[in-house]
Design an enzyme around this catalytic site. Structure first.
Site, short mmCIF file in Angstrom:
data_model
loop_
_atom_site.label_atom_id
_atom_site.label_comp_id
_atom_site.label_asym_id
_atom_site.label_seq_id
_atom_site.Cartn_x
_atom_site.Cartn_y
_atom_site.Cartn_z
CG ASP A 21 -2.06 0.95 1.12
OD1 ASP A 21 -2.38 1.39 -0.01
OD2 ASP A 21 -2.66 1.29 2.16
CD1 TRP A 26 7.38 6.44 -2.62
CD2 TRP A 26 6.99 6.67 -4.81
NE1 TRP A 26 8.60 6.41 -3.26
CE2 TRP A 26 8.38 6.55 -4.61
CE3 TRP A 26 6.51 6.83 -6.11
CZ2 TRP A 26 9.31 6.58 -5.66
CZ3 TRP A 26 7.42 6.86 -7.16
CH2 TRP A 26 8.80 6.74 -6.93
CG ASN A 69 -7.94 -1.79 -5.15
OD1 ASN A 69 -7.04 -2.60 -4.94
ND2 ASN A 69 -8.16 -0.77 -4.32
C1 IPE Z 1 -5.58 -2.63 -0.21
O1 IPE Z 1 -5.18 -1.30 -0.36
C2 IPE Z 1 -5.57 -3.33 -1.52
C3 IPE Z 1 -4.27 -3.50 -2.15
C4 IPE Z 1 -3.11 -3.17 -1.65
C5 IPE Z 1 -4.30 -4.13 -3.44
P1 IPE Z 1 -6.23 -0.13 -0.52
O2 IPE Z 1 -5.46 1.13 -0.64
O3 IPE Z 1 -7.18 -0.44 -1.61
O4 IPE Z 1 -7.01 -0.20 0.87
P2 IPE Z 1 -7.88 0.87 1.64
O5 IPE Z 1 -8.94 1.32 0.71
O6 IPE Z 1 -6.97 1.99 2.01
O7 IPE Z 1 -8.38 0.15 2.84
C1 IPE Z 2 -1.56 0.28 -3.34
O1 IPE Z 2 -1.33 1.64 -3.36
C2 IPE Z 2 -1.80 -0.31 -4.72
C3 IPE Z 2 -3.19 -0.71 -4.98
C4 IPE Z 2 -4.18 -0.65 -4.15
C5 IPE Z 2 -3.47 -1.22 -6.31
P1 IPE Z 2 -2.53 2.69 -3.39
O2 IPE Z 2 -2.92 2.94 -4.80
O3 IPE Z 2 -3.63 2.24 -2.52
O4 IPE Z 2 -1.84 3.98 -2.80
P2 IPE Z 2 -2.41 4.94 -1.68
O5 IPE Z 2 -2.82 4.09 -0.54
O6 IPE Z 2 -3.58 5.65 -2.28
O7 IPE Z 2 -1.29 5.86 -1.35
MG MG Z 3 -4.02 2.45 -0.55
#
Ligand code: IPE
Ligand code: IPE
Ligand code: MG
Length: 246
Positions: A21, A26, A69
């Site tokens: 995550d 980043w 997602n």
């Molecule tokens: C969890 O991260 C899913 C993955 C890393 C693929 P998210 O960024 O989607 O989770 P929430 O929404 O912050 O809980």
């Molecule tokens: C994790 O990073 C990757 C996926 C969930 C696909 P995020 O896209 O959730 O990044 P943040 O949490 O918004 O920074």
């Molecule tokens: Mg995330």
């Protein structure tokens, strides 16, 4: 000194699960689009996979795309899907070279055809590899998985292949997509969020949870060793007393 040298080799987890995550944050920190963060997250995937294989971890499960997602903007979903296709094409030779098998959990039927084809090819090509299994959780959510297991079990009961009295924890575990692997002993989440986000709810029942504020693209081999070192210095009691497990 690297934490790697302090790891006790006969106390390594067999299965490690990771919630990768923080890619979006980043990228934002550098004034870039979220998708730039996803692209840079691939390096961390490569490093951690290599580190896990070198240590002798049997199963590494990475949360790459959750059911939830799918609710992200189409632009980001499309970018993630093409990144997936590109990465699989580029990395399959490395998986072969390192004797790593690729597997997936999740509702992969819902992925675009191009992604499905590439994935299946890589899964088939690496199916004989034995050093480690790299499991990608794709279009995965634990509630989806448990619901599907309940449907399958109900069907077996209805068709007379299973008796209600014989349903136990093993029955349920064997209907989950992770049935061939042991439960993860360690779950790592990056980015400072301290939640599970619908990941392996059943399987993490007794896992040690490790949270770090590092954003996923910044997560390196040393951070991985640090997490395992932290794991190895915990007392896992499984409901018993400290005296009992000593
Ligand atoms: C969890 O991260 C899913 C993955 C890393 C693929 P998210 O960024 O989607 O989770 P929430 O929404 O912050 O809980
Ligand atoms: C994790 O990073 C990757 C996926 C969930 C696909 P995020 O896209 O959730 O990044 P943040 O949490 O918004 O920074
Ligand atoms: Mg995330």
């Amino acid at each position: 000194m690297s934490k790697k040298e302090l790891l006790v080799t006969d106390k390594l987890p067999k299965h490690i699960a990771i919630i990768m995550d923080g890619n979006g944050r980043w990228a934002k920190q550098q004034g870039m689009l979220r998708t730039f963060g996803h692209a840079n997250g691939v390096t961390a995937v490569r490093d951690v996979t290599e580190a896990a294989a070198e240590l002798g971890i049997s199963v590494l499960t990475l949360y790459a795309f959750s059911t939830e997602n799918w609710n992200r903007p189409k632009f980001e979903i499309d970018a993630l899907m093409s990144l997936l296709v590109q990465t699989i094409s580029k990395e399959t030779d490395t998986l072969m070279k390192n004797n790593i098998r690729l597997a997936t959990i999740g509702d992969t039927d819902s992925l675009p055809d191009g992604v499905k084809e590439k994935l299946q090819k890589a899964i088939d090509r690496t199916s004989g590899n034995t050093r480690m299994t790299l499991v990608l959780a794709l279009s995965y959510s634990s509630r989806w998985e448990i619901t599907k297991a309940a449907q399958e079990i109900a069907k077996e009961v209805k068709e007379g292949r299973l008796s209600i009295d014989d349903i136990n924890e093993v029955t349920i575990a064997s209907h989950l997509s992770t049935s061939e692997w042991p439960d993860p002993e360690l779950m790592i989440r990056t980015s400072g969020e301290t939640r599970i986000s619908n990941y392996l709810l059943w399987q993490l029942a007794y896992a040690e949870l490790y949270f770090t504020t590092k954003l996923w693209p910044d997560f390196q081999k040393e951070d991985f060793y640090e997490a395992i070192y932290n794991f190895q210095n915990r007392e896992r009691r499984f409901g018993m007393t400290s005296e009992q497990v000593k």
